[in-house]
Motif scaffolding. Structure first.
Motif, PDB file in Angstrom:
ATOM      1  N   GLN A 121     -11.299 -34.670  10.783  1.00 42.77           N
ATOM      2  CA  GLN A 121     -12.676 -34.398  11.175  1.00 42.77           C
ATOM      3  C   GLN A 121     -12.793 -34.058  12.663  1.00 42.77           C
ATOM      4  OE1 GLN A 121     -15.145 -34.069   9.038  1.00 42.77           O
ATOM      5  NE2 GLN A 121     -13.761 -34.582   7.348  1.00 42.77           N
ATOM      6  N   LEU A 122     -11.664 -33.772  13.292  1.00 39.59           N
ATOM      7  CA  LEU A 122     -11.714 -33.337  14.686  1.00 39.59           C
ATOM      8  C   LEU A 122     -12.385 -31.970  14.748  1.00 39.59           C
ATOM      9  CD1 LEU A 122     -10.895 -33.945  17.627  1.00 39.59           C
ATOM     10  CD2 LEU A 122      -8.779 -32.682  17.197  1.00 39.59           C
ATOM     11  N   ALA A 123     -13.475 -31.877  15.497  1.00 38.51           N
ATOM     12  CA  ALA A 123     -14.312 -30.679  15.472  1.00 38.51           C
ATOM     13  C   ALA A 123     -14.022 -29.691  16.594  1.00 38.51           C
ATOM     14  CB  ALA A 123     -15.788 -31.079  15.519  1.00 38.51           C
ATOM     15  N   GLN A 124     -13.178 -30.065  17.555  1.00 39.74           N
ATOM     16  CA  GLN A 124     -12.962 -29.179  18.699  1.00 39.74           C
ATOM     17  C   GLN A 124     -11.629 -29.493  19.359  1.00 39.74           C
ATOM     18  OE1 GLN A 124     -14.376 -32.154  19.338  1.00 39.74           O
ATOM     19  NE2 GLN A 124     -13.230 -32.638  21.187  1.00 39.74           N
ATOM     20  N   TRP A 125     -11.225 -28.597  20.234  1.00 36.70           N
ATOM     21  CA  TRP A 125     -10.031 -28.779  21.058  1.00 36.70           C
ATOM     22  C   TRP A 125     -10.273 -28.161  22.419  1.00 36.70           C
ATOM     23  CZ3 TRP A 125      -5.792 -31.600  20.057  1.00 36.70           C
ATOM     24  CH2 TRP A 125      -4.721 -31.477  20.963  1.00 36.70           C
ATOM     25  N   PRO A 126      -9.846 -28.815  23.520  1.00 29.86           N
ATOM     26  CA  PRO A 126      -9.127 -30.081  23.604  1.00 29.86           C
ATOM     27  C   PRO A 126     -10.035 -31.277  23.389  1.00 29.86           C
ATOM     28  CG  PRO A 126      -9.539 -29.234  25.803  1.00 29.86           C
ATOM     29  CD  PRO A 126     -10.022 -28.177  24.852  1.00 29.86           C
ATOM     30  N   CYS A 127      -9.422 -32.441  23.144  1.00 25.72           N
ATOM     31  CA  CYS A 127     -10.219 -33.644  22.910  1.00 25.72           C
ATOM     32  C   CYS A 127     -10.009 -34.711  23.986  1.00 25.72           C
ATOM     33  CB  CYS A 127      -9.933 -34.229  21.526  1.00 25.72           C
ATOM     34  SG  CYS A 127      -8.208 -34.639  21.205  1.00 25.72           S
ATOM     35  N   GLN A 128      -9.064 -34.511  24.890  1.00 29.49           N
ATOM     36  CA  GLN A 128      -8.888 -35.454  25.993  1.00 29.49           C
ATOM     37  C   GLN A 128     -10.047 -35.302  26.987  1.00 29.49           C
ATOM     38  OE1 GLN A 128      -6.748 -37.824  26.879  1.00 29.49           O
ATOM     39  NE2 GLN A 128      -5.168 -37.653  25.302  1.00 29.49           N
ATOM     40  N   ILE A 129     -10.596 -36.417  27.433  1.00 25.56           N
ATOM     41  CA  ILE A 129     -11.726 -36.385  28.378  1.00 25.56           C
ATOM     42  C   ILE A 129     -11.370 -35.551  29.609  1.00 25.56           C
ATOM     43  CG2 ILE A 129     -13.158 -37.759  29.939  1.00 25.56           C
ATOM     44  CD1 ILE A 129     -12.911 -40.065  27.906  1.00 25.56           C
ATOM     45  N   GLY A 141     -25.906 -29.380  21.840  1.00 23.94           N
ATOM     46  CA  GLY A 141     -26.510 -30.065  20.701  1.00 23.94           C
ATOM     47  C   GLY A 141     -25.591 -31.063  20.025  1.00 23.94           C
ATOM     48  N   ALA A 142     -24.570 -31.519  20.740  1.00 18.82           N
ATOM     49  CA  ALA A 142     -23.547 -32.364  20.124  1.00 18.82           C
ATOM     50  C   ALA A 142     -23.948 -33.828  20.023  1.00 18.82           C
ATOM     51  CB  ALA A 142     -22.249 -32.259  20.914  1.00 18.82           C
ATOM     52  N   LYS A 143     -23.471 -34.450  18.961  1.00 12.59           N
ATOM     53  CA  LYS A 143     -23.407 -35.905  18.877  1.00 12.59           C
ATOM     54  C   LYS A 143     -22.035 -36.263  19.421  1.00 12.59           C
ATOM     55  CE  LYS A 143     -26.324 -36.275  14.757  1.00 12.59           C
ATOM     56  NZ  LYS A 143     -26.373 -36.719  13.337  1.00 12.59           N
ATOM     57  N   LEU A 144     -22.005 -37.003  20.520  1.00 12.51           N
ATOM     58  CA  LEU A 144     -20.768 -37.211  21.252  1.00 12.51           C
ATOM     59  C   LEU A 144     -20.120 -38.545  20.898  1.00 12.51           C
ATOM     60  CD1 LEU A 144     -18.981 -35.914  23.447  1.00 12.51           C
ATOM     61  CD2 LEU A 144     -20.330 -37.154  25.149  1.00 12.51           C
ATOM     62  N   LEU A 145     -18.840 -38.492  20.552  1.00 12.78           N
ATOM     63  CA  LEU A 145     -18.040 -39.688  20.324  1.00 12.78           C
ATOM     64  C   LEU A 145     -17.050 -39.826  21.468  1.00 12.78           C
ATOM     65  CD1 LEU A 145     -16.896 -42.068  18.628  1.00 12.78           C
ATOM     66  CD2 LEU A 145     -15.429 -40.388  17.488  1.00 12.78           C
ATOM     67  N   MET A 158     -11.258 -43.937  10.764  1.00 16.89           N
ATOM     68  CA  MET A 158     -11.811 -43.393  12.011  1.00 16.89           C
ATOM     69  C   MET A 158     -12.418 -42.002  11.803  1.00 16.89           C
ATOM     70  SD  MET A 158     -12.174 -44.147  15.213  1.00 16.89           S
ATOM     71  CE  MET A 158     -12.579 -43.338  16.764  1.00 16.89           C
ATOM     72  N   HIS A 159     -11.727 -41.139  11.091  1.00 14.07           N
ATOM     73  CA  HIS A 159     -12.206 -39.767  10.897  1.00 14.07           C
ATOM     74  C   HIS A 159     -13.496 -39.734  10.082  1.00 14.07           C
ATOM     75  CE1 HIS A 159      -8.825 -37.076  12.311  1.00 14.07           C
ATOM     76  NE2 HIS A 159      -8.329 -38.290  12.492  1.00 14.07           N
ATOM     77  N   GLU A 160     -13.511 -40.432   8.950  1.00 17.77           N
ATOM     78  CA  GLU A 160     -14.675 -40.359   8.053  1.00 17.77           C
ATOM     79  C   GLU A 160     -15.906 -41.070   8.616  1.00 17.77           C
ATOM     80  OE1 GLU A 160     -11.609 -42.189   5.614  1.00 17.77           O
ATOM     81  OE2 GLU A 160     -11.176 -40.831   7.266  1.00 17.77           O
ATOM     82  N   GLU A 161     -15.713 -42.221   9.249  1.00 20.88           N
ATOM     83  CA  GLU A 161     -16.852 -43.032   9.677  1.00 20.88           C
ATOM     84  C   GLU A 161     -17.367 -42.695  11.070  1.00 20.88           C
ATOM     85  OE1 GLU A 161     -16.572 -47.209   9.076  1.00 20.88           O
ATOM     86  OE2 GLU A 161     -15.603 -47.022   7.119  1.00 20.88           O
ATOM     87  N   PHE A 162     -16.500 -42.243  11.951  1.00 15.05           N
ATOM     88  CA  PHE A 162     -16.928 -42.031  13.337  1.00 15.05           C
ATOM     89  C   PHE A 162     -16.798 -40.585  13.828  1.00 15.05           C
ATOM     90  CE2 PHE A 162     -15.487 -46.581  13.411  1.00 15.05           C
ATOM     91  CZ  PHE A 162     -16.767 -47.116  13.452  1.00 15.05           C
ATOM     92  N   LYS A 164     -16.555 -37.687  11.985  1.00 10.09           N
ATOM     93  CA  LYS A 164     -17.241 -36.679  11.176  1.00 10.09           C
ATOM     94  C   LYS A 164     -18.621 -36.357  11.744  1.00 10.09           C
ATOM     95  CE  LYS A 164     -18.364 -35.491   6.385  1.00 10.09           C
ATOM     96  NZ  LYS A 164     -18.309 -35.942   4.980  1.00 10.09           N
ATOM     97  N   GLY A 165     -18.862 -35.068  11.988  1.00 12.79           N
ATOM     98  CA  GLY A 165     -20.160 -34.623  12.499  1.00 12.79           C
ATOM     99  C   GLY A 165     -20.337 -34.829  13.991  1.00 12.79           C
TER     100      GLY A 165
END
Length: 241
Positions: A121-129, A141-145, A158-162, A164-165
Motif C-alpha cells: 500500500q505504499l503510495a509514493q516514492w521516495p518514502c524516507q522523510i 490533499g494527502a492524508k499523511l502517515l 501495517m500496510h492494510e491498517e495504516f 492504505k490511502g
C-alpha cells in the motif's frame, strides 16, 4: 576569471542525489556516494541545486573558474542521453504509485479482500522523510502517515491498517540523528495536508519522531486532525492517542 560558482561540502553531503537531479546543466554527478562538481565550465552559477539539497551541503563561492561553456554542456548531456547514464540517484526519483487496479469481479482472479494482505500500500516514492521533496505532487490533499521504520516489521498489518490511502513518510531519529521537525513543518506548510497519523514503536528513542511531528504541526499554525499510535515490540498495538 573570478566568478560565482557552487561549492559542495562532502562532509555534509548525504549522497541523496537531489542536487544532481536539479542541475539542468549536468554539472553535478554522484561519485562514490557523494555529489561532485564535474567541471567548472558546466556550472552556470545560477544555483538551481541549492534549494534541493536537504543537507545544506551546497553554497556559492567567488573563485577563479573557467567560464560557463554552454556548448560543452550540450555535448555532455548528449553523451549522457545516448549512453543511458543518469546524473542523479535513481532512488530519489519522485513517483506516485498506483494502487487502484483491482481484478474484474466476474473473473476467476482473487478478489480485493483476498489480495489486501498481499498487496503493498505504499503510495509514493521516495518514502524516507529526509529524501522526500517538500513540494512533491503526492502531498496535495494527502492524508499523511509519519512512521518509525521499525513499525512495518513489528506490526503485521501495517500496510492494510495504516498505509492504505495515506502518503507514508518513514524515519528513525536515533539512526539519522537529525531533527525532522523543520522538514515536516515545510511539508505541512507548503501543501494541503488533510490529516496526520504518527505510528511509532514503544521504545523511548521513537519519542523523537512523535515530538518532531507534534512540533511541526504546532509551528505550522494549521489545525489538522492528528493521531499517534504506538506499537509494542511484540507486534501489538500498545496505545492510541
Amino acid at each position: 576569471m573570478v566568478r560565482r560558482i557552487i561549492q559542495i561540502d562532502e562532509e555534509k553531503c548525504n549522497g541523496c542525489g537531489a542536487c544532481a537531479d536539479a542541475c539542468h546543466e549536468g554539472a553535478i554527478s554522484m561519485v562514490d556516494g557523494k555529489a561532485k562538481l564535474l567541471r567548472d565550465d558546466y556550472c552556470d552559477g545560477l544555483g538551481d541545486c541549492l534549494p534541493n539539497c536537504p543537507a545544506g551541503a551546497i553554497t556559492f563561492v567567488e573563485r577563479e573558474a573557467a567560464a560557463y561553456n554552454e556548448q560543452a554542456v550540450l555535448e555532455n548531456k548528449a553523451r549522457q542521453s545516448s549512453s543511458g547514464l543518469q546524473a542523479g540517484c535513481p532512488g530519489q526519483k519522485v513517483q506516485r504509485l498506483c494502487r487502484d487496479s483491482e481484478p474484474n469481479p466476474d473473473s476467476d482472479e482473487k478478489q480485493p479482500s483476498e489480495l489486501s494482505s498481499k498487496r503493498s500500500q505504499l503510495a509514493q516514492w521516495p518514502c524516507q522523510i529526509k529524501l522526500a521533496p517538500i513540494n512533491a505532487p503526492y502531498f496535495d490533499g494527502a492524508k499523511l502517515l509519519i512512521a518509525a521504520d521499525c513499525t512495518a516489521y513489528a506490526y503485521a498489518r501495517m500496510h492494510e491498517e495504516f498505509m492504505k490511502g495515506r502518503i507514508t513518510l518513514i524515519g528513525c531519529p536515533k539512526l539519522d540523528s537529525i531533527d525532522y521537525s523543520a522538514k515536516l513543518e515545510e511539508i505541512i506548510n507548503n501543501n494541503d495536508i488533510r490529516s496526520v497519523m504518527v505510528v511509532r514503536m514503544e521504545v523511548p528513542c521513537c519519542g523523537g519522531l512523535e515530538l518532531a511531528a507534534t512540533k511541526a504541526l504546532r509551528s505550522s499554525g494549521k489545525f489538522i486532525p492528528w493521531q499517534v499510535v504506538t506499537i509494542s515490540t511484540d507486534g501489538s498495538i500498545w496505545d492510541k492517542i
